[in-house]
Write a protein that holds these residues in place. Structure first.
Motif, PDB file in Angstrom:
ATOM      1  N   ASN B  58       0.832  -1.218   0.000  1.00 29.19           N
ATOM      2  CA  ASN B  58       0.000   0.000   0.000  1.00 29.19           C
ATOM      3  C   ASN B  58       0.860   1.259   0.000  1.00 29.19           C
ATOM      4  O   ASN B  58       0.633   2.175   0.802  1.00 29.19           O
ATOM      5  N   SER B 101       4.776  -2.122   5.575  1.00 29.39           N
ATOM      6  CA  SER B 101       3.355  -2.335   5.330  1.00 29.39           C
ATOM      7  C   SER B 101       2.564  -1.132   5.858  1.00 29.39           C
ATOM      8  O   SER B 101       2.529  -0.886   7.061  1.00 29.39           O
ATOM      9  N   TYR B 102       2.025  -0.352   4.897  1.00 32.19           N
ATOM     10  CA  TYR B 102       1.173   0.784   5.284  1.00 32.19           C
ATOM     11  C   TYR B 102      -0.274   0.297   5.327  1.00 32.19           C
ATOM     12  O   TYR B 102      -0.668  -0.563   4.528  1.00 32.19           O
ATOM     13  N   GLU B 103      -1.040   0.875   6.200  1.00 27.67           N
ATOM     14  CA  GLU B 103      -2.485   0.583   6.184  1.00 27.67           C
ATOM     15  C   GLU B 103      -3.053   1.083   4.864  1.00 27.67           C
ATOM     16  O   GLU B 103      -2.560   2.065   4.297  1.00 27.67           O
ATOM     17  N   ASN B 104      -4.102   0.418   4.425  1.00 29.66           N
ATOM     18  CA  ASN B 104      -4.741   0.851   3.184  1.00 29.66           C
ATOM     19  C   ASN B 104      -5.246   2.296   3.345  1.00 29.66           C
ATOM     20  O   ASN B 104      -5.774   2.657   4.389  1.00 29.66           O
ATOM     21  N   ILE B 106      -3.692   5.078   3.851  1.00 29.52           N
ATOM     22  CA  ILE B 106      -3.135   5.638   5.103  1.00 29.52           C
ATOM     23  C   ILE B 106      -3.086   7.172   5.103  1.00 29.52           C
ATOM     24  O   ILE B 106      -3.257   7.803   6.144  1.00 29.52           O
ATOM     25  N   LYS B 109      -6.356   8.389   6.211  1.00 30.70           N
ATOM     26  CA  LYS B 109      -6.574   8.002   7.619  1.00 30.70           C
ATOM     27  C   LYS B 109      -5.762   8.906   8.546  1.00 30.70           C
ATOM     28  O   LYS B 109      -6.229   9.296   9.619  1.00 30.70           O
ATOM     29  N   PRO B 122      -3.353   5.249  12.890  1.00 30.70           N
ATOM     30  CA  PRO B 122      -3.017   4.457  11.697  1.00 30.70           C
ATOM     31  C   PRO B 122      -1.643   3.789  11.864  1.00 30.70           C
ATOM     32  O   PRO B 122      -0.736   4.375  12.472  1.00 30.70           O
ATOM     33  N   GLN B 123      -1.530   2.607  11.313  1.00 31.59           N
ATOM     34  CA  GLN B 123      -0.327   1.794  11.568  1.00 31.59           C
ATOM     35  C   GLN B 123       0.621   1.716  10.365  1.00 31.59           C
ATOM     36  O   GLN B 123       0.159   1.590   9.219  1.00 31.59           O
ATOM     37  N   GLU B 125       3.857  -0.785   9.604  1.00 28.08           N
ATOM     38  CA  GLU B 125       4.669  -1.890  10.141  1.00 28.08           C
ATOM     39  C   GLU B 125       5.923  -2.044   9.283  1.00 28.08           C
ATOM     40  O   GLU B 125       5.840  -2.041   8.055  1.00 28.08           O
TER      41      GLU B 125
END
Lengths: 258, 388
Positions: B58, B101-104, B106, B109, B122-123, B125
């Motif tokens: 993402n 890994s970004y949140e969809n 992001i 968000k 928002p995360q 990782e």
């Protein structure tokens, strides 16, 4: 008498460092320490080498004992050449000089055993010899004291005992009584005579005329690396004292009166 | 043989029955234990032209500038080229260096996130492998830049705030990495220092005190004297180095507190190879320092002459700080000391090559035999032994 030591036309030179050249006041890069020296010593005699400092006495003794090599000429010890068979010479010679030091960390007892082992002296003979020599010089009283803690006289006695671990045929002593008190000097002098009576050949280098007069059978006078006289003590001295005879030879050699 | 034994015993007696000397032999290990237990850091470095493989999920176009920088050349892949598990496995293996890994969606968000709300932020990782220098480097870069960005927007997202295991390094990887960075260099220094103390004392010291002449007028062969001394001095040096090594190993858990660390990854064979390499290395140091001592007039002079050798050892040792594996070329293992250090790297990094090991042992032993021959000649040379 059997010839035990034969020196033939021995010549030895050394490179002089810049520092040494300054000390000697010369520009020469090499110094002739011994120049065509010859002598013979026989079984059961004490031969004394007399000469001023730097005459070449110690260098001669170092060549005999295989510590250094001659440039020219050769030395034969009981027939063995120091050039061709130095290991054989080392087996039958005892050498004592202030140059050879003992490691202060060890005791006389350990050092005697160590050098006996290097000379491959059988255990039973080593034990008997050690008892005899230690008793003779009173080393048994300080046999377990570290050499570093011994007095100069004690160290000299230990060095003497160690020089004899291999029961040598010929014993070479450079200044044997140097630095010793009168009592220790007498013990050493008497011991030299007793060794001679046992049939050993002893070569000593010394400045002490009285020592030579007392113990030597024959004398060699070395000046500037050359043997100026080599004869029996009686013939060297003639009607004079050894000291007077020595200075006559020295002045004749230098061409001037002192 | 008997004479070698006699010299050997005498030398050992000299060093092991002197309390002061024994103290000096053991002391380095004790000091190292305390110093390294207190101070522990080392700086990882890597090739500046290295290309880092980074997978992104993402990837927001607004963050695309993060991929371009002068320090780290990156090759960006989308997670769509592979599946997540494969990428994570590749990070463990060292084939991929990072997975972000970004949140969809992001960016939106983040924009709409209210920091005063109790809702999770928002995360982002970031998965990496701390046992890999490259992975650690690129992780430090991305986490640094994202943290910096986060602080400019009032902490409106979190990095690695979840419960997942983001560091994918295995315990084995970690141990191998840490030990490869530190131990070969330190072992070389310990061995050399141990040798320096005892060899100069035994040979230059004996010359200085005039005691070696007493040995030279005995009927023992010069080669026997040389072998006897070298063997005894090597044993003594190994004890000194062993003390340092044990001190270091004992301090490692304290030094690397918080890191996954175990020595169980090394097999008995690795320990045997380590011992063999250490023995031949100490023999080489002993031979080299014996020659230096033989030409010196005093311990002080020998110590001064030993300094250039020390510098060589330091430079060789430092080269391992930047390596993650041993040299590959067969010919390099013919070079004494360099081969030792490369073998140590191979052992500690679990990339041990038996052929390299055998070549190292043979090459170093050949050097030692040659050195003993030269040393025997030196003992027989009056200009060397009795120079004033």
């Amino acid at each position: 008498m059997k010839e035990i030591l034969k020196i033939e036309n021995l010549r030895k030179t050394f490179n002089l460092s810049i520092k040494q050249r300054k000390l000697e006041g010369t520009t020469e890069k090499r110094k002739i320490a011994v120049d065509g020296l010859s002598l013979s010593a026989y079984e059961g005699e004490i031969y004394g080498l007399l000469g001023p400092n730097g005459a070449g006495k110690t260098t001669t003794l170092r060549v005999i004992s295989t510590l250094i090599k001659a440039d020219e000429g050769d030395v034969f010890v009981d027939g063995f050449s120091v050039k061709e068979n130095p290991d054989e010479v080392r087996k039958i010679i005892g050498f004592l000089t202030s140059e050879l030091k003992m490691e202060g960390f060890f005791t006389p007892n350990y050092l005697f055993d160590f050098f006996s082992e290097l000379h491959k002296v059988p255990e039973n003979i080593k034990k008997t010899r050690k008892e005899l020599l230690f008793k003779k010089f009173g080393i048994d009283k300080f046999a377990e004291v570290k050499v570093a803690d011994l007095s100069t006289g004690m160290k000299q006695k230990v060095s003497l005992a160690i020089a004899l671990v291999n029961d040598p045929k010929i014993i070479v002593f450079d200044e044997p009584t140097s630095g010793l008190d009168v009592i220790t000097a007498k013990v050493v002098t008497d011991f030299l005579v007793s060794l001679k009576q046992e049939g050993r050949t002893i070569i000593i280098s010394t400045h002490i005329f009285s020592l030579v007069e007392k113990v030597c059978d024959r004398v060699g006078i070395i000046i500037d690396g050359k043997m100026k006289a080599s004869d029996t003590l009686k013939n060297i001295m003639g009607e004079k004292s050894l000291e007077d005879a020595f200075f006559d030879i020295y002045e004749a050699s230098e061409g001037k009166k002192l | 043989m008997k004479n070698i034994l006699a010299i050997f015993k005498k030398e050992l007696k000299r060093f092991f029955s002197d309390r002061r000397m024994l103290f000096m032999l053991i002391m380095p290990g004790i000091i190292i234990f305390f110093v390294y237990s207190l101070i522990g850091n080392f700086i990882p470095q890597t090739d500046p032209d290295f290309t880092y493989i980074v997978y992104v999920e993402n990837d927001p176009v607004e963050f695309s500038s993060f991929h371009t920088n002068e320090l780290y050349k990156t090759e960006i892949h989308s997670i769509s080229e592979s599946d997540r598990e494969t990428v994570l496995a590749a990070i463990k293996e060292g084939e991929v260096h990072l997975f972000i890994s970004y949140e969809n969606d992001i960016i939106n968000k983040i924009a709409s996130y209210d920091t005063s709300s109790a809702l999770p932020a928002p995360q982002i990782e970031i998965y990496y492998n701390s046992s890999s220098m490259e992975s650690s480097n690129i992780y430090a870069y991305y986490s640094g830049i994202l943290n910096a960005y986060e602080s400019t927007i009032s902490n409106k997202f979190d990095i690695n705030a979840g419960l997942a295991q983001y560091d994918l390094a295995t315990q084995e990887d970690m141990t191998a990495r840490v030990l490869t960075s530190m131990l070969p260099y330190m072992m070389m220094i310990f061995l050399f220092s141990g040798c320096m103390a005892v060899v100069t004392e035994s040979i230059a010291g004996e010359k200085e005190r005039g005691t070696i002449a007493s040995l030279l007028i005995t009927p023992i062969k010069r080669s026997e004297l040389a072998i006897g001394k070298i063997l005894a001095l090597s044993v003594t040096s190994l004890v000194s180095a062993g003390s340092s090594f044990i001190g270091l190993l004992a301090s490692l858990p304290q030094l690397l507190k918080g890191m996954n660390f175990t020595l169980d990854i090394y097999t008995p064979g690795a320990y045997f190879a380590l011992l063999a390499v250490l023995i031949v290395t100490v023999l080489i140091f002993t031979v080299l320092l014996s020659m230096v001592s033989a030409i010196s007039k005093s311990v002080k002079e020998a110590t001064s002459y030993g300094v250039p050798l020390m510098l060589i050892v330091v430079v060789l040792g430092l080269s391992t700080l930047m390596s993650t594996g041993s040299a590959k070329s067969f010919w390099l293992y013919l070079i004494p000391l360099y081969n030792s250090i490369q073998c140590l790297v191979g052992i500690f990094s679990l990339t041990f090559n038996p052929i390299h090991f055998v070549v190292t042992i043979i090459s170093n032993l050949a050097f030692v035999f040659g050195g003993v021959f030269v040393l025997a000649k030196m003992f027989n040379n009056e200009k060397i032994m009795f120079s004033r």
